[in-house]
Enzyme design. Sequence first.
Site, PDB file in Angstrom:
ATOM      1  N   ARG A  56     -69.383   2.733  -4.760  1.00 13.61           N
ATOM      2  CA  ARG A  56     -68.964   4.099  -5.113  1.00 13.61           C
ATOM      3  C   ARG A  56     -70.041   5.133  -4.772  1.00 13.61           C
ATOM      4  O   ARG A  56     -69.757   6.330  -4.651  1.00 13.61           O
ATOM      5  CB  ARG A  56     -68.553   4.191  -6.597  1.00 13.61           C
ATOM      6  CG  ARG A  56     -68.045   5.566  -6.975  1.00 13.61           C
ATOM      7  CD  ARG A  56     -67.149   5.600  -8.209  1.00 13.61           C
ATOM      8  NE  ARG A  56     -67.618   4.783  -9.308  1.00 13.61           N
ATOM      9  CZ  ARG A  56     -68.695   5.046 -10.058  1.00 13.61           C
ATOM     10  NH1 ARG A  56     -69.415   6.122  -9.811  1.00 13.61           N
ATOM     11  NH2 ARG A  56     -69.036   4.243 -11.025  1.00 13.61           N
ATOM     12  N   TYR A 109     -50.809  22.118   3.867  1.00 14.75           N
ATOM     13  CA  TYR A 109     -50.277  20.870   3.345  1.00 14.75           C
ATOM     14  C   TYR A 109     -49.916  21.048   1.860  1.00 14.75           C
ATOM     15  O   TYR A 109     -50.617  21.761   1.134  1.00 14.75           O
ATOM     16  CB  TYR A 109     -51.336  19.774   3.510  1.00 14.75           C
ATOM     17  CG  TYR A 109     -50.846  18.432   3.076  1.00 14.75           C
ATOM     18  CD1 TYR A 109     -49.923  17.737   3.837  1.00 14.75           C
ATOM     19  CD2 TYR A 109     -51.285  17.866   1.891  1.00 14.75           C
ATOM     20  CE1 TYR A 109     -49.445  16.502   3.423  1.00 14.75           C
ATOM     21  CE2 TYR A 109     -50.820  16.632   1.472  1.00 14.75           C
ATOM     22  CZ  TYR A 109     -49.891  15.964   2.245  1.00 14.75           C
ATOM     23  OH  TYR A 109     -49.421  14.748   1.836  1.00 14.75           O
ATOM     24  N   ASP A 182     -59.060  22.888   7.415  1.00 17.90           N
ATOM     25  CA  ASP A 182     -58.330  21.624   7.500  1.00 17.90           C
ATOM     26  C   ASP A 182     -57.861  21.490   8.945  1.00 17.90           C
ATOM     27  O   ASP A 182     -56.949  22.198   9.386  1.00 17.90           O
ATOM     28  CB  ASP A 182     -57.149  21.623   6.528  1.00 17.90           C
ATOM     29  CG  ASP A 182     -56.367  20.301   6.539  1.00 17.90           C
ATOM     30  OD1 ASP A 182     -56.427  19.578   7.550  1.00 17.90           O
ATOM     31  OD2 ASP A 182     -55.690  20.014   5.534  1.00 17.90           O
ATOM     32  N   LYS A 207     -54.059  10.310   9.309  1.00 13.14           N
ATOM     33  CA  LYS A 207     -53.189  10.790  10.379  1.00 13.14           C
ATOM     34  C   LYS A 207     -53.757  10.386  11.741  1.00 13.14           C
ATOM     35  O   LYS A 207     -53.860   9.214  12.017  1.00 13.14           O
ATOM     36  CB  LYS A 207     -53.016  12.310  10.228  1.00 13.14           C
ATOM     37  CG  LYS A 207     -52.719  12.765   8.785  1.00 13.14           C
ATOM     38  CD  LYS A 207     -51.341  12.352   8.300  1.00 13.14           C
ATOM     39  CE  LYS A 207     -51.054  12.668   6.839  1.00 13.14           C
ATOM     40  NZ  LYS A 207     -51.274  14.045   6.408  1.00 13.14           N
TER      41      LYS A 207
HETATM   42  C1  LIG Z   1     -51.520  14.661   5.295  1.00  9.43           C
HETATM   43  C2  LIG Z   1     -52.329  15.881   5.248  1.00  9.43           C
HETATM   44  C3  LIG Z   1     -53.264  16.076   4.228  1.00  9.43           C
HETATM   45  C4  LIG Z   1     -53.445  15.074   3.105  1.00  9.43           C
HETATM   46  O1  LIG Z   1     -53.929  13.851   3.588  1.00  9.43           O
HETATM   47  P1  LIG Z   1     -53.669  12.457   2.821  1.00  9.43           P
HETATM   48  O2  LIG Z   1     -54.480  11.495   3.610  1.00  9.43           O
HETATM   49  O3  LIG Z   1     -52.198  12.213   2.866  1.00  9.43           O
HETATM   50  O4  LIG Z   1     -54.146  12.627   1.422  1.00  9.43           O
HETATM   51  C5  LIG Z   1     -54.018  17.224   4.245  1.00  9.43           C
HETATM   52  N1  LIG Z   1     -53.855  18.149   5.203  1.00  9.43           N
HETATM   53  C6  LIG Z   1     -52.961  18.017   6.205  1.00  9.43           C
HETATM   54  C7  LIG Z   1     -52.839  19.066   7.229  1.00  9.43           C
HETATM   55  C8  LIG Z   1     -52.168  16.868   6.255  1.00  9.43           C
HETATM   56  O5  LIG Z   1     -51.250  16.752   7.226  1.00  9.43           O
END
Ligand SMILES: *Cc1c(COP(=O)(O)O)cnc(C)c1O
Length: 399
Positions: A56, A109, A182, A207
């Site tokens: 952790r 998101y 992001d 992703k």
């Molecule tokens: C999917 C996504 C997230 C969140 O990610 P997780 O791995 O599902 O927690 C944040 N920002 C964007 C643009 C996303 O597509």
Amino acid sequence: MSDTPHLATLAVHAGNAVDAGTGAIRRPLVMANSYALPEDPSELSWSGTGTPLYTRNGGANQGWLEEKLAALDGGTTAVALASGMAAQHAVFFAALRSGHHVVSSDTTYVGTYRLLTELLPAKYGITATLVDSSDPAAVAAAIRPETRLVHVETPANPTTRITDVAAVAEVAHAAGALLSVDATFATPVLQRPLALGADVVVHSLTKYVNGHGDAMGGAVIGGGEAGTALVEDVRREAMVNVGGVISPFNAWLIMRGSVTLPMRMRAHCAGAMAVARFLAQDPRVAYVAYPGLPSHPQHALAARTLDGGFGGMLAFAVRGDGAAQNRFVAALRLITSAVSLGHDESLIVHVSGDDERARHYPEEFRRYGHLRLSVGLEDPRDLTADLDQALATVARAAT
Ligand SMILES: *Cc1c(COP(=O)(O)O)cnc(C)c1O
């Protein structure tokens, strides 16, 4: 190797090395919770991250992945966490305290939207103003004396709206605020926000970076003095003490998947462009949102600021009501109806026009709802054939 290796080279080599214990030329998977303590552990900080101690506080696979992610985004440091939302929350948690204010893209998101509009105000007294961040003047107008962070998502999920990171960085820094971006849709292949002035970049590794739909993760990568300090705060506060650490196995999988990120992104971009063009010329389609199409409101900005393509994500709708969108999705044979994105296989999800966030979306999204399509690595000819036969099925049902 040249002094500054190119991205494809970093994707292969960064974070990797010969394993000292075994001589293996790939980083091994280290499934251990604890690491051997030094002879005198009495002075160690149990919240420390510098000495191998407890997973952790940072594990071996996590550290190698972080090295690679920092290299890909041109950052000084990175922290990998359990999911994209763990990473996004960690930025808000570490950067903000009660009474602080955030200016954020109004299109983000859903988890980010929920944090900013519900959870952070109710639990911590942190407020947010949501704006159209494609307009830097709107970001500037929303700044308050207590604004500590500007947060943008570009291209934005799900509308693919593009924000000019360099312009917004100027606005944020002029106000003494940090900028977080992001960049999940763009990945470091299409845009490196730190070089454009962002302090931290957030990725959902779930992703494109992993790319194979089999592991969850998130990361915060920092650059510059303030961004580096914020990532270290995230590591200490949100990872060690709140506990959103990534599992060693997921870190290993994501490191493996990321090797092919540059070539996968080229294929995603080419496939999405072919699919977007096919949909845009079809009268059975109500609208298509894709930054690579001249009809996209920020097409020129996308062409100027994204490097080598417009991403693998698009949104569209077929002419008809919500039931027609569902019939269309049900008729698809190759494209899978599922959430998530950036996987090898194409994924589609139908979101209705009265989604809670839809008031921030363009008019056609509200009128028809939208189908968010993540264009995978299949041959684009098979994808357009699948879309074509599903469009024919919907048209037949309508007559
Ligand atoms: C999917 C996504 C997230 C969140 O990610 P997780 O791995 O599902 O927690 C944040 N920002 C964007 C643009 C996303 O597509």
